[in-house]
Scaffold this motif. Structure first.
Motif, PDB file in Angstrom:
ATOM      1  N   LEU A  46       4.087   2.829   7.402  1.00 21.67           N
ATOM      2  CA  LEU A  46       3.705   2.420   6.047  1.00 21.67           C
ATOM      3  C   LEU A  46       2.506   3.218   5.570  1.00 21.67           C
ATOM      4  O   LEU A  46       2.486   3.696   4.434  1.00 21.67           O
ATOM      5  CB  LEU A  46       3.399   0.924   6.002  1.00 21.67           C
ATOM      6  CG  LEU A  46       2.800   0.391   4.699  1.00 21.67           C
ATOM      7  CD1 LEU A  46       3.746   0.631   3.525  1.00 21.67           C
ATOM      8  CD2 LEU A  46       2.472  -1.073   4.825  1.00 21.67           C
ATOM      9  N   LEU A  47       1.507   3.399   6.403  1.00 18.84           N
ATOM     10  CA  LEU A  47       0.310   4.130   6.026  1.00 18.84           C
ATOM     11  C   LEU A  47       0.633   5.583   5.687  1.00 18.84           C
ATOM     12  O   LEU A  47       0.148   6.111   4.678  1.00 18.84           O
ATOM     13  CB  LEU A  47      -0.713   4.058   7.162  1.00 18.84           C
ATOM     14  CG  LEU A  47      -2.098   4.593   6.890  1.00 18.84           C
ATOM     15  CD1 LEU A  47      -2.757   3.847   5.742  1.00 18.84           C
ATOM     16  CD2 LEU A  47      -2.948   4.483   8.138  1.00 18.84           C
ATOM     17  N   VAL A  48       1.458   6.235   6.489  1.00 27.16           N
ATOM     18  CA  VAL A  48       1.832   7.629   6.234  1.00 27.16           C
ATOM     19  C   VAL A  48       2.583   7.749   4.912  1.00 27.16           C
ATOM     20  O   VAL A  48       2.265   8.600   4.068  1.00 27.16           O
ATOM     21  CB  VAL A  48       2.665   8.198   7.406  1.00 27.16           C
ATOM     22  CG1 VAL A  48       3.302   9.519   7.042  1.00 27.16           C
ATOM     23  CG2 VAL A  48       1.809   8.331   8.651  1.00 27.16           C
ATOM     24  N   PHE A  49       3.577   6.881   4.693  1.00 24.21           N
ATOM     25  CA  PHE A  49       4.344   6.958   3.460  1.00 24.21           C
ATOM     26  C   PHE A  49       3.500   6.567   2.248  1.00 24.21           C
ATOM     27  O   PHE A  49       3.682   7.122   1.163  1.00 24.21           O
ATOM     28  CB  PHE A  49       5.612   6.103   3.544  1.00 24.21           C
ATOM     29  CG  PHE A  49       6.740   6.818   4.199  1.00 24.21           C
ATOM     30  CD1 PHE A  49       7.575   7.644   3.469  1.00 24.21           C
ATOM     31  CD2 PHE A  49       6.963   6.684   5.560  1.00 24.21           C
ATOM     32  CE1 PHE A  49       8.615   8.326   4.069  1.00 24.21           C
ATOM     33  CE2 PHE A  49       7.994   7.354   6.175  1.00 24.21           C
ATOM     34  CZ  PHE A  49       8.826   8.176   5.431  1.00 24.21           C
ATOM     35  N   ALA A  50       2.583   5.639   2.409  1.00 30.06           N
ATOM     36  CA  ALA A  50       1.712   5.256   1.299  1.00 30.06           C
ATOM     37  C   ALA A  50       0.859   6.440   0.860  1.00 30.06           C
ATOM     38  O   ALA A  50       0.682   6.677  -0.341  1.00 30.06           O
ATOM     39  CB  ALA A  50       0.828   4.079   1.694  1.00 30.06           C
ATOM     40  N   ILE A  51       0.353   7.205   1.813  1.00 29.01           N
ATOM     41  CA  ILE A  51      -0.452   8.382   1.476  1.00 29.01           C
ATOM     42  C   ILE A  51       0.404   9.447   0.797  1.00 29.01           C
ATOM     43  O   ILE A  51      -0.002  10.042  -0.203  1.00 29.01           O
ATOM     44  CB  ILE A  51      -1.154   8.927   2.737  1.00 29.01           C
ATOM     45  CG1 ILE A  51      -2.205   7.922   3.213  1.00 29.01           C
ATOM     46  CG2 ILE A  51      -1.776  10.289   2.477  1.00 29.01           C
ATOM     47  CD1 ILE A  51      -2.775   8.220   4.572  1.00 29.01           C
ATOM     48  N   ILE A  52       1.613   9.661   1.304  1.00 26.96           N
ATOM     49  CA  ILE A  52       2.520  10.634   0.686  1.00 26.96           C
ATOM     50  C   ILE A  52       2.887  10.197  -0.731  1.00 26.96           C
ATOM     51  O   ILE A  52       2.853  11.005  -1.673  1.00 26.96           O
ATOM     52  CB  ILE A  52       3.785  10.827   1.548  1.00 26.96           C
ATOM     53  CG1 ILE A  52       3.422  11.530   2.856  1.00 26.96           C
ATOM     54  CG2 ILE A  52       4.850  11.625   0.793  1.00 26.96           C
ATOM     55  CD1 ILE A  52       4.538  11.549   3.875  1.00 26.96           C
ATOM     56  N   PHE A  53       3.244   8.924  -0.907  1.00 29.17           N
ATOM     57  CA  PHE A  53       3.630   8.430  -2.230  1.00 29.17           C
ATOM     58  C   PHE A  53       2.451   8.463  -3.195  1.00 29.17           C
ATOM     59  O   PHE A  53       2.620   8.747  -4.378  1.00 29.17           O
ATOM     60  CB  PHE A  53       4.193   7.018  -2.142  1.00 29.17           C
ATOM     61  CG  PHE A  53       5.556   6.935  -1.497  1.00 29.17           C
ATOM     62  CD1 PHE A  53       6.267   8.054  -1.135  1.00 29.17           C
ATOM     63  CD2 PHE A  53       6.124   5.695  -1.241  1.00 29.17           C
ATOM     64  CE1 PHE A  53       7.509   7.966  -0.540  1.00 29.17           C
ATOM     65  CE2 PHE A  53       7.373   5.592  -0.653  1.00 29.17           C
ATOM     66  CZ  PHE A  53       8.066   6.738  -0.298  1.00 29.17           C
ATOM     67  N   LEU A  54       1.251   8.178  -2.711  1.00 25.08           N
ATOM     68  CA  LEU A  54       0.060   8.253  -3.557  1.00 25.08           C
ATOM     69  C   LEU A  54      -0.152   9.688  -4.024  1.00 25.08           C
ATOM     70  O   LEU A  54      -0.423   9.941  -5.199  1.00 25.08           O
ATOM     71  CB  LEU A  54      -1.167   7.745  -2.805  1.00 25.08           C
ATOM     72  CG  LEU A  54      -2.502   7.831  -3.534  1.00 25.08           C
ATOM     73  CD1 LEU A  54      -2.490   6.955  -4.779  1.00 25.08           C
ATOM     74  CD2 LEU A  54      -3.630   7.428  -2.620  1.00 25.08           C
ATOM     75  N   TYR A  55       0.001  10.638  -3.119  1.00 22.52           N
ATOM     76  CA  TYR A  55      -0.143  12.044  -3.479  1.00 22.52           C
ATOM     77  C   TYR A  55       0.905  12.453  -4.517  1.00 22.52           C
ATOM     78  O   TYR A  55       0.591  13.110  -5.511  1.00 22.52           O
ATOM     79  CB  TYR A  55      -0.026  12.930  -2.234  1.00 22.52           C
ATOM     80  CG  TYR A  55       0.004  14.396  -2.556  1.00 22.52           C
ATOM     81  CD1 TYR A  55      -1.164  15.060  -2.916  1.00 22.52           C
ATOM     82  CD2 TYR A  55       1.192  15.115  -2.522  1.00 22.52           C
ATOM     83  CE1 TYR A  55      -1.143  16.400  -3.233  1.00 22.52           C
ATOM     84  CE2 TYR A  55       1.224  16.455  -2.839  1.00 22.52           C
ATOM     85  CZ  TYR A  55       0.050  17.105  -3.192  1.00 22.52           C
ATOM     86  OH  TYR A  55       0.085  18.435  -3.517  1.00 22.52           O
TER      87      TYR A  55
END
Length: 81
Positions: A56-65
């Motif tokens: 979740l943390l990895v995808f949240a950072i990617i989606f935020l970017y």
């Protein structure tokens, strides 16, 4: 009355559910991605199995970017005008 493991499991599922919804929304409203990052961190800290929280943390950072770079704008702009 719920046992302690059931309430812990419900809290884990709630962190993940809210985190994933806010991660997807962050593609269109980038600052919501901060919530997804917070819920990912909370899930990592509070759960025994940390894999779901890390994903979740990895995808949240990617989606935020992606949200910050205009990913959502591509869906709302008119093509051919």
């Amino acid at each position: 009355m719920e046992s302690n493991s059931q309430s812990h499991s419900n809290g884990h599922a709630a962190f993940l559910s809210i985190g994933w919804v806010s991660a997807v929304v962050s593609l269109f409203i980038p600052f919501i991605g901060v919530l997804a990052i917070i819920f990912g961190i909370l899930d990592i800290v509070k759960s025994k199995s940390k894999t779901a929280g890390i994903v979740l943390l990895v995808f949240a950072i990617i989606f935020l970017y992606l949200g910050l770079t205009g990913f959502g704008y591509g869906f709302s702009s008119s093509y051919g005008s």
